[in-house]
Design a protein around this motif. Structure first.
Motif, PDB file in Angstrom:
ATOM      1  N   LEU A 151      -5.822   0.452   1.909  1.00 35.22           N
ATOM      2  CA  LEU A 151      -6.323  -0.794   1.333  1.00 35.22           C
ATOM      3  C   LEU A 151      -7.857  -0.503   1.527  1.00 35.22           C
ATOM      4  CD1 LEU A 151      -3.650  -3.372   1.686  1.00 35.22           C
ATOM      5  CD2 LEU A 151      -4.386  -2.594  -0.118  1.00 35.22           C
ATOM      6  N   PHE A 152      -8.136  -0.165   2.668  1.00 36.62           N
ATOM      7  CA  PHE A 152      -9.818  -0.293   3.313  1.00 36.62           C
ATOM      8  C   PHE A 152     -10.570   0.628   2.403  1.00 36.62           C
ATOM      9  CE2 PHE A 152     -13.165   1.314   6.003  1.00 36.62           C
ATOM     10  CZ  PHE A 152     -13.850  -0.026   6.259  1.00 36.62           C
ATOM     11  N   PHE A 153     -10.057   1.858   2.083  1.00 33.93           N
ATOM     12  CA  PHE A 153     -10.952   2.693   1.347  1.00 33.93           C
ATOM     13  C   PHE A 153     -10.633   2.756  -0.257  1.00 33.93           C
ATOM     14  CE2 PHE A 153     -10.689   5.080   5.541  1.00 33.93           C
ATOM     15  CZ  PHE A 153     -12.107   5.100   5.552  1.00 33.93           C
ATOM     16  N   PHE A 154      -9.405   2.120  -0.672  1.00 36.38           N
ATOM     17  CA  PHE A 154      -9.429   2.208  -2.006  1.00 36.38           C
ATOM     18  C   PHE A 154      -8.952   0.808  -2.621  1.00 36.38           C
ATOM     19  CE2 PHE A 154      -7.922   6.397  -0.803  1.00 36.38           C
ATOM     20  CZ  PHE A 154      -8.993   7.313  -1.341  1.00 36.38           C
ATOM     21  N   GLY A 155      -9.182  -0.151  -1.822  1.00 31.21           N
ATOM     22  CA  GLY A 155      -8.825  -1.633  -2.334  1.00 31.21           C
ATOM     23  C   GLY A 155     -10.124  -2.183  -3.287  1.00 31.21           C
ATOM     24  N   ILE A 156      -9.883  -2.842  -4.020  1.00 29.28           N
ATOM     25  CA  ILE A 156     -10.738  -3.709  -4.633  1.00 29.28           C
ATOM     26  C   ILE A 156     -10.992  -5.150  -4.478  1.00 29.28           C
ATOM     27  CG2 ILE A 156     -11.481  -4.216  -7.160  1.00 29.28           C
ATOM     28  CD1 ILE A 156     -10.203  -1.787  -8.257  1.00 29.28           C
ATOM     29  N   ASP A 157     -12.257  -5.414  -4.051  1.00 29.14           N
ATOM     30  CA  ASP A 157     -12.466  -6.891  -3.733  1.00 29.14           C
ATOM     31  C   ASP A 157     -12.501  -7.549  -5.010  1.00 29.14           C
ATOM     32  OD1 ASP A 157     -13.102  -9.273  -2.346  1.00 29.14           O
ATOM     33  OD2 ASP A 157     -15.126  -8.599  -1.545  1.00 29.14           O
ATOM     34  N   VAL A 158     -11.906  -8.726  -5.231  1.00 27.24           N
ATOM     35  CA  VAL A 158     -11.772  -9.321  -6.424  1.00 27.24           C
ATOM     36  C   VAL A 158     -13.017 -10.332  -6.275  1.00 27.24           C
ATOM     37  CG1 VAL A 158      -9.263  -9.581  -6.686  1.00 27.24           C
ATOM     38  CG2 VAL A 158     -10.364 -11.452  -5.285  1.00 27.24           C
ATOM     39  N   MET A 173      -1.118   3.650   7.811  1.00 25.61           N
ATOM     40  CA  MET A 173      -1.457   4.195   6.682  1.00 25.61           C
ATOM     41  C   MET A 173      -1.843   3.360   5.406  1.00 25.61           C
ATOM     42  SD  MET A 173      -1.735   7.218   5.845  1.00 25.61           S
ATOM     43  CE  MET A 173      -1.738   8.222   4.305  1.00 25.61           C
ATOM     44  N   ARG A 174      -0.961   2.056   5.180  1.00 28.36           N
ATOM     45  CA  ARG A 174      -1.334   1.209   4.107  1.00 28.36           C
ATOM     46  C   ARG A 174      -2.586   0.546   4.490  1.00 28.36           C
ATOM     47  NH1 ARG A 174       0.043  -4.161   2.290  1.00 28.36           N
ATOM     48  NH2 ARG A 174       0.783  -4.180   0.355  1.00 28.36           N
ATOM     49  N   THR A 175      -2.976   0.212   5.784  1.00 29.96           N
ATOM     50  CA  THR A 175      -4.103  -0.561   5.722  1.00 29.96           C
ATOM     51  C   THR A 175      -5.377   0.221   5.614  1.00 29.96           C
ATOM     52  OG1 THR A 175      -4.034  -0.166   8.105  1.00 29.96           O
ATOM     53  CG2 THR A 175      -2.989  -2.126   7.689  1.00 29.96           C
ATOM     54  N   LEU A 176      -5.219   1.747   5.873  1.00 31.20           N
ATOM     55  CA  LEU A 176      -6.268   2.628   5.628  1.00 31.20           C
ATOM     56  C   LEU A 176      -6.570   2.826   4.054  1.00 31.20           C
ATOM     57  CD1 LEU A 176      -5.887   5.540   8.273  1.00 31.20           C
ATOM     58  CD2 LEU A 176      -7.936   3.700   7.882  1.00 31.20           C
TER      59      LEU A 176
END
Length: 110
Positions: free
Chosen positions: A6-13, A1-4
Motif C-alpha cells: 500500500l505504501f509503494f503502490f497505493g493511490i492517494d485519492v 507485506m500488505r502495508t509495504l
C-alpha cells in the motif's frame, strides 16, 4: 507485506481529486477561449460549413456533436451544456459518467 504494498503502490485519492479539478478547470478555460470565435468555426456561415464536413470528411472516423448544429444560438446552447458537464466534472458529481461526457465534449470541440 500488505502495508509495504500500500505504501509503494497505493493511490492517494486526494491527488486524484486534485488532478480532476485541474483537468476540469483547464477544460472550462479552453471552452471559454472558444466562445468569442464560435460564429467563425462552428456554424454553417463560418469558414468550414458543417455540411461540407459531413459530406466530405477528411478522415473516416470524424465525430462531433457540433456537426448537426448550424446556427449560433444552437452552438451557444451546446457550449452551455458542455460547460455544465465540465462543472459537474469539476465538483466531482458522478465522476465516472461526467469524465466520459467531458471526453466526448472535448472530442466534439476538437
Amino acid at each position: 507485506m500488505r502495508t509495504l504494498r500500500l505504501f509503494f503502490f497505493g493511490i492517494d485519492v486526494r491527488a486524484l481529486a486534485l488532478l480532476r479539478i485541474a483537468l476540469a478547470a483547464m477544460l472550462l478555460f479552453d471552452l471559454a477561449k472558444r466562445v468569442p470565435s464560435a460564429g467563425v468555426w462552428f456554424i454553417n456561415a463560418g469558414l468550414l460549413p458543417n455540411h461540407r464536413v459531413l459530406w466530405h470528411p477528411s478522415s473516416p472516423y470524424q465525430f462531433s456533436f457540433l456537426f448537426s448544429l448550424w446556427t449560433l444560438t444552437q452552438v451557444r446552447i451546446a457550449f452551455a451544456v458542455f460547460a455544465a458537464i465540465y462543472v459537474c466534472f469539476l465538483v466531482g458529481y458522478r465522476t465516472r459518467l461526467f469524465h466520459v461526457l467531458a471526453w466526448l465534449a472535448l472530442l466534439s470541440l476538437h
